[in-house]
Design a protein around this motif. Sequence first.
Motif, PDB file in Angstrom:
ATOM      1  N   GLU A   1       0.911  -1.014  -0.025  1.00  0.00           N
ATOM      2  CA  GLU A   1       0.093  -0.013   0.029  1.00  0.00           C
ATOM      3  C   GLU A   1       0.805   1.265   0.065  1.00  0.00           C
ATOM      4  O   GLU A   1       0.615   2.217  -0.638  1.00  0.00           O
ATOM      5  CB  GLU A   1      -0.959   0.072   1.363  1.00  0.00           C
TER       6      GLU A   1
ATOM      7  N   THR B   1       2.260   2.602  -3.363  1.00  0.00           N
ATOM      8  CA  THR B   1       1.548   2.929  -4.263  1.00  0.00           C
ATOM      9  C   THR B   1       1.514   4.492  -4.229  1.00  0.00           C
ATOM     10  O   THR B   1       1.525   5.059  -3.059  1.00  0.00           O
ATOM     11  CB  THR B   1      -0.114   2.819  -4.001  1.00  0.00           C
TER      12      THR B   1
ATOM     13  N   VAL C   1       0.674   8.476  -5.159  1.00  0.00           N
ATOM     14  CA  VAL C   1      -0.446   9.415  -5.489  1.00  0.00           C
ATOM     15  C   VAL C   1      -0.091  10.167  -6.360  1.00  0.00           C
ATOM     16  O   VAL C   1       0.786  11.070  -6.348  1.00  0.00           O
ATOM     17  CB  VAL C   1      -0.827  10.186  -4.039  1.00  0.00           C
TER      18      VAL C   1
ATOM     19  N   SER D   1     -12.395   2.582  -4.818  1.00  0.00           N
ATOM     20  CA  SER D   1     -12.940   3.416  -3.565  1.00  0.00           C
ATOM     21  C   SER D   1     -12.704   4.766  -4.210  1.00  0.00           C
ATOM     22  O   SER D   1     -11.878   5.219  -4.816  1.00  0.00           O
ATOM     23  CB  SER D   1     -12.207   3.160  -2.416  1.00  0.00           C
TER      24      SER D   1
ATOM     25  N   ARG E   1     -10.591  11.937  -3.710  1.00  0.00           N
ATOM     26  CA  ARG E   1      -9.464  10.956  -4.086  1.00  0.00           C
ATOM     27  C   ARG E   1     -10.007   9.624  -4.429  1.00  0.00           C
ATOM     28  O   ARG E   1     -11.214   9.139  -3.966  1.00  0.00           O
ATOM     29  CB  ARG E   1      -8.572  10.579  -2.836  1.00  0.00           C
TER      30      ARG E   1
ATOM     31  N   THR F   1      -9.181   5.626  -5.796  1.00  0.00           N
ATOM     32  CA  THR F   1      -8.343   4.369  -5.799  1.00  0.00           C
ATOM     33  C   THR F   1      -8.834   3.486  -6.846  1.00  0.00           C
ATOM     34  O   THR F   1      -9.926   3.309  -7.087  1.00  0.00           O
ATOM     35  CB  THR F   1      -8.278   3.932  -4.317  1.00  0.00           C
ATOM     36  N   TYR F   2      -7.856   3.138  -7.979  1.00  0.00           N
ATOM     37  CA  TYR F   2      -8.468   2.144  -8.870  1.00  0.00           C
ATOM     38  C   TYR F   2      -7.324   1.270  -9.266  1.00  0.00           C
ATOM     39  O   TYR F   2      -6.215   1.366  -8.923  1.00  0.00           O
ATOM     40  CB  TYR F   2      -8.850   2.927 -10.145  1.00  0.00           C
TER      41      TYR F   2
ATOM     42  N   THR G   1      -2.458  -1.158  -8.201  1.00  0.00           N
ATOM     43  CA  THR G   1      -3.285  -0.276  -7.445  1.00  0.00           C
ATOM     44  C   THR G   1      -2.791   1.405  -7.839  1.00  0.00           C
ATOM     45  O   THR G   1      -1.647   1.587  -7.525  1.00  0.00           O
ATOM     46  CB  THR G   1      -3.525  -0.555  -6.138  1.00  0.00           C
ATOM     47  N   GLN G   2      -3.632   2.115  -8.228  1.00  0.00           N
ATOM     48  CA  GLN G   2      -3.403   3.416  -8.459  1.00  0.00           C
ATOM     49  C   GLN G   2      -4.411   4.320  -7.551  1.00  0.00           C
ATOM     50  O   GLN G   2      -5.369   3.900  -7.616  1.00  0.00           O
ATOM     51  CB  GLN G   2      -3.497   3.959  -9.932  1.00  0.00           C
ATOM     52  N   VAL G   3      -3.554   5.326  -7.136  1.00  0.00           N
ATOM     53  CA  VAL G   3      -4.347   6.461  -6.370  1.00  0.00           C
ATOM     54  C   VAL G   3      -4.547   7.899  -7.036  1.00  0.00           C
ATOM     55  O   VAL G   3      -3.449   8.549  -7.521  1.00  0.00           O
ATOM     56  CB  VAL G   3      -3.956   6.543  -5.019  1.00  0.00           C
TER      57      VAL G   3
END
Length: 87
Positions: free
Chosen positions: A25, A28, A30, A46, A61, A63-64, A71-73
């Motif tokens: 996590e 990742t 941002v 989310s 924000r 998250t995808y 996972t990207q934010v």
Amino acid sequence: MNTKAIYAACLFAALNICTLSARAEAATSVQTYSYGTHLDIKRVVSMSQDSTPACGVVNARMTYLDSHDQTQVLDYLKFGDGCIGDN
């Protein structure tokens, strides 16, 4: 093998799993959206925004997962939902 050793091994394994997911996590990065940013979105995980309802521009924000299941934010600005009687 006695039960204390089994319990200790299970606890150690559980802690390692938790630490691994926390490290993933933290890895990742941002990204902040700007006009023209290319987005590779396969599935949205989310979405969130500032907790206080506001009328005007608020921070949000998303998250995808991208097409490589990474996972990207993404941080971006959006118009808040707190405007009463406005369209």
